[in-house]
Scaffold this motif. Sequence first.
Motif, PDB file in Angstrom:
ATOM      1  N   LYS A  90       0.851  -1.194   0.000  1.00  0.00           N
ATOM      2  CA  LYS A  90       0.000   0.000   0.000  1.00  0.00           C
ATOM      3  C   LYS A  90       0.882   1.238   0.000  1.00  0.00           C
ATOM      4  O   LYS A  90       1.990   1.228   0.521  1.00  0.00           O
ATOM      5  N   ASP A  91       0.338   2.316  -0.566  1.00  0.00           N
ATOM      6  CA  ASP A  91       1.067   3.583  -0.519  1.00  0.00           C
ATOM      7  C   ASP A  91       0.827   4.249   0.829  1.00  0.00           C
ATOM      8  O   ASP A  91       0.188   3.675   1.725  1.00  0.00           O
ATOM      9  N   ALA A  92       1.318   5.470   0.991  1.00  0.00           N
ATOM     10  CA  ALA A  92       1.219   6.176   2.269  1.00  0.00           C
ATOM     11  C   ALA A  92      -0.222   6.454   2.689  1.00  0.00           C
ATOM     12  O   ALA A  92      -0.500   6.663   3.868  1.00  0.00           O
ATOM     13  N   ASP A  93      -1.151   6.439   1.731  1.00  0.00           N
ATOM     14  CA  ASP A  93      -2.568   6.657   2.043  1.00  0.00           C
ATOM     15  C   ASP A  93      -3.351   5.351   2.149  1.00  0.00           C
ATOM     16  O   ASP A  93      -4.575   5.368   2.258  1.00  0.00           O
ATOM     17  N   GLY A  94      -2.662   4.209   2.086  1.00  0.00           N
ATOM     18  CA  GLY A  94      -3.326   2.918   2.214  1.00  0.00           C
ATOM     19  C   GLY A  94      -3.890   2.369   0.917  1.00  0.00           C
ATOM     20  O   GLY A  94      -4.620   1.375   0.920  1.00  0.00           O
ATOM     21  N   GLN A 114      -2.075   7.201  -9.701  1.00  0.00           N
ATOM     22  CA  GLN A 114      -1.586   8.185  -8.736  1.00  0.00           C
ATOM     23  C   GLN A 114      -1.248   7.450  -7.443  1.00  0.00           C
ATOM     24  O   GLN A 114      -1.937   6.511  -7.066  1.00  0.00           O
ATOM     25  N   MET A 115      -0.206   7.913  -6.760  1.00  0.00           N
ATOM     26  CA  MET A 115       0.171   7.288  -5.492  1.00  0.00           C
ATOM     27  C   MET A 115       0.973   8.263  -4.646  1.00  0.00           C
ATOM     28  O   MET A 115       1.462   9.270  -5.142  1.00  0.00           O
ATOM     29  N   ARG A 116       1.068   7.937  -3.365  1.00  0.00           N
ATOM     30  CA  ARG A 116       1.929   8.681  -2.436  1.00  0.00           C
ATOM     31  C   ARG A 116       3.025   7.716  -2.034  1.00  0.00           C
ATOM     32  O   ARG A 116       2.759   6.703  -1.404  1.00  0.00           O
ATOM     33  N   TRP A 117       4.259   8.048  -2.433  1.00  0.00           N
ATOM     34  CA  TRP A 117       5.331   7.073  -2.335  1.00  0.00           C
ATOM     35  C   TRP A 117       6.633   7.756  -1.957  1.00  0.00           C
ATOM     36  O   TRP A 117       6.755   8.972  -2.035  1.00  0.00           O
ATOM     37  N   ILE A 125       8.107  11.149   1.497  1.00  0.00           N
ATOM     38  CA  ILE A 125       6.873  10.712   0.843  1.00  0.00           C
ATOM     39  C   ILE A 125       6.353  11.881   0.011  1.00  0.00           C
ATOM     40  O   ILE A 125       6.325  13.026   0.471  1.00  0.00           O
ATOM     41  N   GLY A 126       5.967  11.579  -1.218  1.00  0.00           N
ATOM     42  CA  GLY A 126       5.460  12.627  -2.088  1.00  0.00           C
ATOM     43  C   GLY A 126       4.395  12.110  -3.037  1.00  0.00           C
ATOM     44  O   GLY A 126       4.167  10.901  -3.150  1.00  0.00           O
ATOM     45  N   ASP A 127       3.738  13.043  -3.704  1.00  0.00           N
ATOM     46  CA  ASP A 127       2.727  12.694  -4.700  1.00  0.00           C
ATOM     47  C   ASP A 127       3.439  12.288  -5.985  1.00  0.00           C
ATOM     48  O   ASP A 127       4.261  13.031  -6.512  1.00  0.00           O
ATOM     49  N   ALA A 128       3.082  11.104  -6.472  1.00  0.00           N
ATOM     50  CA  ALA A 128       3.719  10.574  -7.666  1.00  0.00           C
ATOM     51  C   ALA A 128       2.665  10.045  -8.622  1.00  0.00           C
ATOM     52  O   ALA A 128       1.527   9.773  -8.242  1.00  0.00           O
ATOM     53  N   GLU A 129       3.082   9.923  -9.858  1.00  0.00           N
ATOM     54  CA  GLU A 129       2.255   9.296 -10.871  1.00  0.00           C
ATOM     55  C   GLU A 129       3.128   8.266 -11.572  1.00  0.00           C
ATOM     56  O   GLU A 129       4.305   8.506 -11.815  1.00  0.00           O
ATOM     57  N   VAL A 130       2.548   7.119 -11.873  1.00  0.00           N
ATOM     58  CA  VAL A 130       3.265   6.102 -12.637  1.00  0.00           C
ATOM     59  C   VAL A 130       2.594   5.963 -14.000  1.00  0.00           C
ATOM     60  O   VAL A 130       1.376   5.839 -14.092  1.00  0.00           O
ATOM     61  N   LEU A 131       3.407   6.091 -15.041  1.00  0.00           N
ATOM     62  CA  LEU A 131       2.955   5.886 -16.412  1.00  0.00           C
ATOM     63  C   LEU A 131       3.120   4.400 -16.708  1.00  0.00           C
ATOM     64  O   LEU A 131       4.168   3.821 -16.409  1.00  0.00           O
TER      65      LEU A 131
END
Length: 148
Positions: A90-94, A114-117, A125-131
């Motif tokens: 899970k990411d930082a937000d579950g 989108q994820m917080r990783w 920990i930051g806001d990220a996007e995975v393509l």
Amino acid sequence: MSKFVLTVAAAALSLAATFAHANRDDAEALHKAALAEARAKGIEGAGKEFSNGGPWIKGSTYVFIADFKATVLAHSANPKIIGKNLWDVKDADGKLFVQDQVRIVQTAGTGTVQMRWMNPATKQIGDAEVLLARIPGVDAYLGTVYFK
């Protein structure tokens, strides 16, 4: 402190911030190049190159390959997790973001999550996007992560 030293220090901090927060265009260019590499060399050949870092990690932007069971096959930012299964991570937000990635590539072939990783450049920990893009001919996909 001399004016020159302050100017050099400010430039270094600015450059570090630029690499820590790539933009989507930079991530898309890296993603496109990595996908071409995976198509040309297969996941094993490209995976070896990705896992050596080099041009496949740019600041906080990096590439990875995972299979449809969520096992990491290559990772340019953290080769220690190669072979690990991340299905239940899970990411930082579950959020079960890896399961989302697998669902997207299995159904649509491409997409984003989108994820917080953990940012590998800042260790925060930051806001990220995975393509995401399915790698043709195999049950695996390429991901390119960048932090906003």
